[in-house]
Design an enzyme around this catalytic site. Structure first.
Site, PDB file in Angstrom:
ATOM      1  N   ARG A  58     -10.937   2.218  -2.519  1.00 11.01           N
ATOM      2  CA  ARG A  58     -10.151   1.017  -2.808  1.00 11.01           C
ATOM      3  C   ARG A  58     -11.025  -0.113  -3.339  1.00 11.01           C
ATOM      4  O   ARG A  58     -10.571  -0.947  -4.113  1.00 11.01           O
ATOM      5  CB  ARG A  58      -9.438   0.545  -1.539  1.00 11.01           C
ATOM      6  CG  ARG A  58      -8.299   1.441  -1.089  1.00 11.01           C
ATOM      7  CD  ARG A  58      -7.507   0.746   0.007  1.00 11.01           C
ATOM      8  NE  ARG A  58      -6.501   1.641   0.556  1.00 11.01           N
ATOM      9  CZ  ARG A  58      -6.595   2.225   1.757  1.00 11.01           C
ATOM     10  NH1 ARG A  58      -7.647   1.996   2.510  1.00 11.01           N
ATOM     11  NH2 ARG A  58      -5.635   3.017   2.193  1.00 11.01           N
ATOM     12  N   VAL A  71      -1.004   3.993  -5.913  1.00 13.63           N
ATOM     13  CA  VAL A  71      -1.891   4.997  -5.321  1.00 13.63           C
ATOM     14  C   VAL A  71      -2.903   4.354  -4.378  1.00 13.63           C
ATOM     15  O   VAL A  71      -3.083   3.150  -4.363  1.00 13.63           O
ATOM     16  CB  VAL A  71      -2.633   5.796  -6.420  1.00 13.63           C
ATOM     17  CG1 VAL A  71      -1.645   6.478  -7.333  1.00 13.63           C
ATOM     18  CG2 VAL A  71      -3.559   4.891  -7.232  1.00 13.63           C
ATOM     19  N   GLU A  72      -3.578   5.203  -3.583  1.00 15.98           N
ATOM     20  CA  GLU A  72      -4.560   4.794  -2.571  1.00 15.98           C
ATOM     21  C   GLU A  72      -4.000   3.715  -1.643  1.00 15.98           C
ATOM     22  O   GLU A  72      -4.656   2.709  -1.343  1.00 15.98           O
ATOM     23  CB  GLU A  72      -5.866   4.321  -3.245  1.00 15.98           C
ATOM     24  CG  GLU A  72      -6.567   5.439  -4.006  1.00 15.98           C
ATOM     25  CD  GLU A  72      -8.067   5.410  -3.844  1.00 15.98           C
ATOM     26  OE1 GLU A  72      -8.537   4.955  -2.792  1.00 15.98           O
ATOM     27  OE2 GLU A  72      -8.753   5.868  -4.754  1.00 15.98           O
ATOM     28  N   GLY A  73      -2.768   3.927  -1.185  1.00 16.36           N
ATOM     29  CA  GLY A  73      -2.077   2.961  -0.343  1.00 16.36           C
ATOM     30  C   GLY A  73      -1.216   2.061  -1.193  1.00 16.36           C
ATOM     31  O   GLY A  73      -1.727   1.211  -1.918  1.00 16.36           O
TER      32      GLY A  73
END
Length: 800
Positions: free
Chosen positions: A373, A494-496
């Site tokens: 992130r 994406v990625e949370g």
């Protein structure tokens, strides 16, 4: 009487402000009240209750009975139980400067000692050579048509080590810093989002990172050299049809059992899984997999343990039972697809880290996701912001409407000024966030970076589409915005997903990881009541109350003095000092409001996502403001730099203030919210949105070849090809700068009727004849006008 009360409050506030010990503070306060009784006898009505409170607080047995035990039992009932998954998520990663901001007492000497990241000679050479060559090879329009990067590009990525940036040199990798990774990915993304995403995954959440941190020596030797050379293409299967942001809810199961592998019976796992949206899956040769591990027969050696929880394993993509190779269509043509496994048996040693790491996968994922992130998606957003600065700033000067550059209209400048400030902010954030990764894996900082960077990208791209208008909405090789626009939803989700990241993660993790006492208190509350637990909680409670009281005193002092006398880093100049003081004020306000919210709402704050998200916004904007100040202080001073920095800092502090006011206005205990608002903002709002004057100044600067434009251009790929989408705009802009003086004189004279002609050529001839411009200037204008017209065209096709 009133004066005596005011003096008593000042003494109390001073004792709290400087965090005097409980005993010493009690003695000093009672002594001050006693002195005041000599001048005002009615002050005995304050002295006697204060003495009683002091006796209770300073006598352990009384304190336990009157305060500690009732609070302990109340909080035990109010606090929801903490699951193992939540505890692992909270314990994962580290904290950094964001902890100071949350504490209400930023240590500016500590902040001043933070040095910005720098590239090594090898890293700079890689950017200047291998990355530059890769960008020369890329053509995003061709990639879009082919739905793939092309064989030559794939070969170059593999052979030049783009998939092994994070792998140590002993395994054949490049071992680059977080800052270098970000710079590499940004430069690639400025040319091709598809290529950038392709290169990001092996260097982000993927088998490489997990192996380096947790893998056994045998696993590292088996996989890392091939990953570094690009002989192995990795993907990581985490998300599925019913488990996206809530990765802890994955339904995929691995059962410990005995089975056959290479002709022998071994202890292993029987896996069944369905994964979706997995980047690089269609071409992967090795699959990292997250699943829930169960051991119904106690084969791992612990007969009392059946459910181990999330576990990560590594297996070849062509392993029996694994179905892989089909593709999704995410809007930009990077490889993305599903992975399905039916009755897949793997040896137990394929768990990343070996059998000892069974059930430890959630912590592994949280830490590795945090690093991803902080680097991958923010670098994509930063590239987009900087490309928008260059192209939209140039286009808004090239494009004319109503006989004036469109960038001169104040309505357009409202958008272009924000584009400029956003690009400046993204670069500043990149430097401070990647610097934080040198000291660990700060999960809160990286969550802030992912959410705010991608949201800024969305805003910048949308503004850019508004300014460039019809030129931006027609797909084709001339369009320099379309693929960034298509890539925004990918970065957001994406990625949370951003909604989850803002609503739950930033403040949820931030409060527990950054608060000096809260997590330890929660740990204590999870234990059965006992003498040792009560004593531990008592110590924490006293410190917590002192922390709250001190921050309340600091907040009152900063609010009523407009933070004029609050500390700043030694050596801060006049520009920066005032901003540091404003951060002191907002930091103290955040600390007080967070403590009050946690104390009043308790576990219910977890469900009050609108409230927690606003506190997270305050925290994030203060971190952004710090990154802007650190970035500005690290550059060559100048007016243009300060115009950008002031605009961006104004946005950040105004955003923090707006979020805090919205929190207080919606606090469920209305009178308490109103009281806190008075304490925090006794004179009303402190910060305003950027003024019209600031908008005009930055709206003008984005069209000029200013030092900030040059700095941002150095961080991305600027093609020299005049047939390229970005190269065409840049060449036209640079040509305009060369002829602009003559161009403006000519346009002014033509507009005023001082030269005649029904078209440009006739008017130029008349302007030369009247000596308004020289023949040389006219030739330059003719060349520029041809480029200008070509730059404004969109593509058309025989058929679609």
């Amino acid at each position: 009487m009133l004066l005596s009360i005011v003096l008593a409050l000042i003494v109390l506030g001073a004792l709290l402000y400087y965090r005097v010990t409980l005993f010493a503070g009690s003695v000093l306060l009672l002594a001050a009240l006693f002195v005041l009784t000599l001048f005002e006898s009615a002050m005995w009505w304050l002295l006697l209750p204060a003495a009683a409170v002091a006796v209770v607080l300073n006598t352990e047995s009384l304190r336990h009975s009157v305060l500690t035990r009732p609070v302990y039992r109340l909080l035990q009932q109010a606090m929801p139980p903490m699951s193992d998954t939540e505890r692992e998520a909270l314990e994962a990663g580290t904290t950094w400067w964001e902890k100071d901001l949350f504490s209400g007492r930023p240590d500016w000497d500590k902040f001043a000692a933070i040095r910005g990241p720098r590239l090594s000679e090898k890293e700079q050479a890689f950017l200047d050579n291998e990355v530059e060559t890769l960008c020369d090879m890329l053509d995003e329009w061709q990639v879009y048509k082919d739905r793939d990067l092309g064989e030559a590009t794939w070969d170059y990525l593999k052979k030049q080590g783009f998939f092994g940036l994070i792998i140590p040199e002993e395994y054949g990798g490049r071992n680059f810093s977080a800052y270098a990774q970000s710079r590499v990915m940004s430069k690639i993304a400025s040319r091709s989002i598809t290529a950038a995403v392709t290169a990001m995954v092996p260097n982000s959440l993927g088998p490489g990172e997990l192996l380096m941190k947790y893998g056994t020596d045998a696993q590292k030797q088996r996989w890392l050299p091939g990953l570094a050379r690009g002989e192995e293409i990795p993907c990581f299967g985490l998300t599925g049809p019913e488990a996206g942001s809530d990765a802890g809810a994955i339904p995929d199961i691995g059962i410990v059992c005995r089975g056959e592998y290479e002709g022998e019976e071994v202890l292993g796992l029987r896996l069944n899984f369905r994964k979706r949206w997995i980047t690089l899956a269609p071409i992967a040769t090795v699959v990292g997999l997250a699943f829930k591990l169960r051991d119904p027969d106690g084969l791992l050696g612990d007969p009392g343990k059946r459910d181990y929880g999330i576990t990560c394993a590594l297996l070849p993509a062509d392993h029996p039972g694994v179905q892989i190779g089909t593709r999704h269509n995410p809007g930009t043509p990077f490889m993305n697809g599903p992975i399905i496994g039916r009755d897949v048996f793997i040896p137990i040693d394929w768990i990343i880290g070996g059998p000892e790491m069974a059930g430890k996968g959630w912590r592994m994922l949280i830490e590795c996701l945090g690093v991803g992130r902080g680097i991958s998606l923010p670098s994509l957003a930063t590239a987009s912001g900087e490309v928008n600065y260059l192209t939209v700033g140039a286009f808004s000067r090239i494009r004319r409407q109503f006989d004036i550059e469109v960038g001169k209209f104040e309505g357009v400048q409202e958008a272009t000024a924000d584009i400029a400030a956003t690009a400046f902010t993204l670069e500043a954030m990149r430097e401070l966030v990647t610097r934080s990764l040198e000291d660990g894996a700060p999960s809160v900082v990286t969550a802030m970076a992912k959410y705010h960077a991608t949201e800024m990208m969305r805003r910048s791209v949308n503004h850019s589409m508004d300014v460039v208008s019809g030129r931006a909405i027609q797909l084709g090789p001339r369009n320099f915005l379309a693929f960034a626009y298509r890539g925004v939803p990918v970065a957001i989700t994406v990625e949370g997903a951003n909604i989850l990241t803002r609503s739950l993660m930033i403040f949820g993790q931030g409060a527990l990881r950054c608060h000096p006492y809260l997590f330890d208190e929660m740990q204590t509350l999870q234990q059965p009541e006992g003498a040792s637990g009560l004593r531990a909680f008592d110590r924490l409670l006293l410190r917590h109350l002192g922390h709250l009281g001190s921050n309340l005193a600091r907040l009152a002092a900063f609010s009523f003095t407009v933070s004029r006398f609050s500390p700043a880093p030694a050596g801060a100049d006049a520009f920066s000092r005032r901003w540091y003081q404003h951060i002191n004020h907002m930091s103290a306000a955040l600390a007080v409001c967070a403590d009050v919210a946690l104390g009043v709402l308790g576990g219910d704050l977890k469900r009050r996502e609108l409230l927690s998200a606003r506190l997270g916004d305050v925290h994030s904007q203060l971190f952004i403001a710090c990154s802007l100040l650190k970035f500005r202080d690290g550059q060559h001073p100048g007016r243009e730099l300060d115009v950008h920095a002031e605009f961006a800092l104004t946005q950040a502090l105004y955003g923090a203030q707006s979020a805090l006011l919205a929190f207080l206005e919606n606090f469920p205990v209305r009178w308490l919210g109103a009281l806190l608002r008075f304490v925090a903002f006794p004179y009303g709002r402190v910060h305003s949105a950027p003024s019209d004057e600031q908008v005009r100044a930055l709206g003008d600067l984005i069209m000029e070849p200013n030092p900030v434009r040059q700095l941002l251009a150095s961080r991305i790929y600027v093609p020299g090809d005049p047939e390229d989408a970005v190269g065409r705009v840049e060449r036209t802009y640079q040509t305009l700068l060369q002829v602009d003086d003559g161009w403006q004189r000519f346009l002014h004279a033509w507009r005023k009727g001082e030269v005649g002609g029904d078209d440009l050529e006739a008017a130029l001839a008349d302007a030369v004849a009247r000596e308004v411009i020289s023949e040389e200037a006219a030739a330059g204008i003719r060349q520029y006008d041809a480029l200008r017209f070509d730059c404004l065209l969109t593509d058309d096709f025989d058929k679609l």
